[in-house]
Design a protein around this motif. Structure first.
Motif, short mmCIF file in Angstrom:
data_model
loop_
_atom_site.label_atom_id
_atom_site.label_comp_id
_atom_site.label_asym_id
_atom_site.label_seq_id
_atom_site.Cartn_x
_atom_site.Cartn_y
_atom_site.Cartn_z
N LEU A 42 34.47 35.28 35.72
CA LEU A 42 34.97 34.64 34.50
C LEU A 42 36.13 35.39 33.87
CD1 LEU A 42 34.63 32.21 32.63
CD2 LEU A 42 33.01 33.56 31.28
N GLU A 43 35.98 36.66 33.64
CA GLU A 43 37.05 37.44 33.00
C GLU A 43 38.30 37.48 33.89
OE1 GLU A 43 38.81 39.20 29.84
OE2 GLU A 43 36.84 38.27 29.90
N LEU A 44 38.09 37.66 35.19
CA LEU A 44 39.21 37.67 36.13
C LEU A 44 39.97 36.35 36.08
CD1 LEU A 44 40.70 39.05 38.54
CD2 LEU A 44 39.00 37.96 40.03
N PHE A 45 39.25 35.24 36.09
CA PHE A 45 39.90 33.93 36.08
C PHE A 45 40.59 33.67 34.75
CE2 PHE A 45 36.83 31.86 39.41
CZ PHE A 45 37.22 32.79 40.35
N LYS A 46 39.97 34.09 33.65
CA LYS A 46 40.58 33.87 32.34
C LYS A 46 41.84 34.70 32.15
CE LYS A 46 36.78 32.46 29.32
NZ LYS A 46 35.95 32.88 28.17
N THR A 47 41.81 35.95 32.56
CA THR A 47 42.94 36.84 32.32
C THR A 47 44.04 36.75 33.36
OG1 THR A 47 41.84 38.70 33.42
CG2 THR A 47 41.53 38.50 31.03
N ARG A 48 43.67 36.50 34.62
CA ARG A 48 44.68 36.49 35.68
C ARG A 48 44.95 35.11 36.24
NH1 ARG A 48 47.20 40.45 37.67
NH2 ARG A 48 46.75 40.03 39.84
N GLY A 49 44.22 34.11 35.74
CA GLY A 49 44.48 32.72 36.11
C GLY A 49 44.40 32.47 37.60
N LEU A 50 45.35 31.67 38.08
CA LEU A 50 45.37 31.30 39.50
C LEU A 50 45.49 32.53 40.40
CD1 LEU A 50 47.69 28.16 39.29
CD2 LEU A 50 45.19 28.17 39.56
N THR A 51 46.22 33.53 39.95
CA THR A 51 46.36 34.76 40.73
C THR A 51 45.01 35.46 40.87
OG1 THR A 51 48.64 35.02 39.99
CG2 THR A 51 47.55 36.99 40.85
N GLY A 52 44.23 35.51 39.79
CA GLY A 52 42.90 36.11 39.84
C GLY A 52 41.97 35.33 40.76
N MET A 53 42.10 34.00 40.74
CA MET A 53 41.29 33.17 41.63
C MET A 53 41.65 33.43 43.08
SD MET A 53 41.40 29.63 39.50
CE MET A 53 41.40 29.74 37.71
N GLU A 55 42.87 36.22 44.26
CA GLU A 55 42.32 37.54 44.58
C GLU A 55 40.83 37.43 44.93
OE1 GLU A 55 43.04 40.10 41.22
OE2 GLU A 55 45.21 39.85 41.39
N TYR A 56 40.10 36.71 44.11
CA TYR A 56 38.65 36.57 44.33
C TYR A 56 38.36 35.91 45.67
CZ TYR A 56 33.89 34.88 43.95
OH TYR A 56 32.56 34.61 44.21
N TRP A 57 38.96 34.76 45.93
CA TRP A 57 38.65 34.05 47.17
C TRP A 57 39.25 34.74 48.39
CZ3 TRP A 57 38.41 30.23 43.07
CH2 TRP A 57 37.11 29.71 42.94
N SER A 58 40.30 35.53 48.23
CA SER A 58 40.81 36.33 49.36
C SER A 58 39.75 37.36 49.76
CB SER A 58 42.10 37.05 48.97
OG SER A 58 43.15 36.15 48.79
N HIS A 59 39.14 37.96 48.76
CA HIS A 59 38.09 38.94 49.02
C HIS A 59 36.89 38.27 49.71
CE1 HIS A 59 35.48 42.41 48.43
NE2 HIS A 59 34.59 41.59 47.90
N LEU A 72 48.39 29.93 47.18
CA LEU A 72 48.68 30.01 45.76
C LEU A 72 50.04 29.39 45.50
CD1 LEU A 72 47.96 31.05 42.94
CD2 LEU A 72 48.99 33.25 43.59
N HIS A 73 50.05 28.33 44.71
CA HIS A 73 51.28 27.64 44.34
C HIS A 73 51.56 27.91 42.86
CE1 HIS A 73 51.19 25.27 48.09
NE2 HIS A 73 49.88 25.31 47.93
N ASP A 74 52.74 27.55 42.40
CA ASP A 74 53.06 27.76 40.98
C ASP A 74 52.12 26.99 40.07
OD1 ASP A 74 55.19 29.42 41.60
OD2 ASP A 74 56.67 27.79 41.54
N ASP A 75 51.70 25.80 40.49
CA ASP A 75 50.90 24.93 39.62
C ASP A 75 49.44 24.78 40.01
OD1 ASP A 75 51.39 23.45 41.91
OD2 ASP A 75 51.72 21.58 40.83
#
Length: 163
Positions: A42-53, A55-59, A72-75
């Motif tokens: 939750l915190e990762l997605f809220k603070t880092r947005g699509l980039t955080g998502m 990162e999470y799913w890459s892991h 990861l696209h701009d939108d």
């Protein structure tokens, strides 16, 4: 501790049992999974947005050895599961898969996305094949357009209805 390759099979049996108790019991279980996953995402997605998502799913892709494409696209973020290891293990079993096994993914991811302000479009495509496409948008109208292209669109507990 249960071996990781047995975990999806265990989940399958739990889902089957809960389904006998009614769909609400399944949804409640998925919400509990979602609450647990909030601690990791939750915190990762809220603070880092699509980039955080991303990162999470890459892991997760690397950790679970998933055959998936992650873009990861701009939108938006697009996760294309080519061969789902979870459903594959359930299908490679002498016990029949629970009919809505795949729904648990949207069942935990959707409520988290609702809390972040992002819009999830989860296309399972076919519940009998280990593949799906998950897209996350910041812009609601782009998510609505993507929903129209989905083959088998998943809902989740508490999913906000479109106005």
């Amino acid at each position: 501790m249960i071996p990781s390759d047995h975990f999806p099979r265990f989940y399958n049996e739990v889902f089957k049992f809960l389904a006998t108790q009614g769909h609400a019991a399944l949804e409640q279980y998925w919400l509990e999974i979602s609450k647990n996953q909030e601690r990791h995402t939750l915190e990762l997605f809220k603070t880092r947005g699509l980039t955080g998502m991303h990162e999470y799913w890459s892991h997760i892709r690397d950790e679970e050895n998933c055959d998936l494409d992650l873009e990861l696209h701009d939108d938006h973020l697009e996760l294309r599961m080519n061969v789902c290891p979870s459903l594959s293990k359930v299908l490679d079993n002498d016990a029949a898969p629970m009919g809505k096994y795949c729904d648990h993914c949207a069942g935990w991811i959707g409520p988290i996305m609702d809390k972040t302000g992002y819009h999830l479009v989860y296309d399972v495509i076919d519940r009998t094949k280990p593949q799906c496409v998950l897209r996350v948008f910041k812009d609601r109208s782009k998510a609505e357009a993507a929903e129209k292209q989905a083959t088998l669109l998943m809902g989740w507990p508490g999913k906000r209805e479109r106005e």
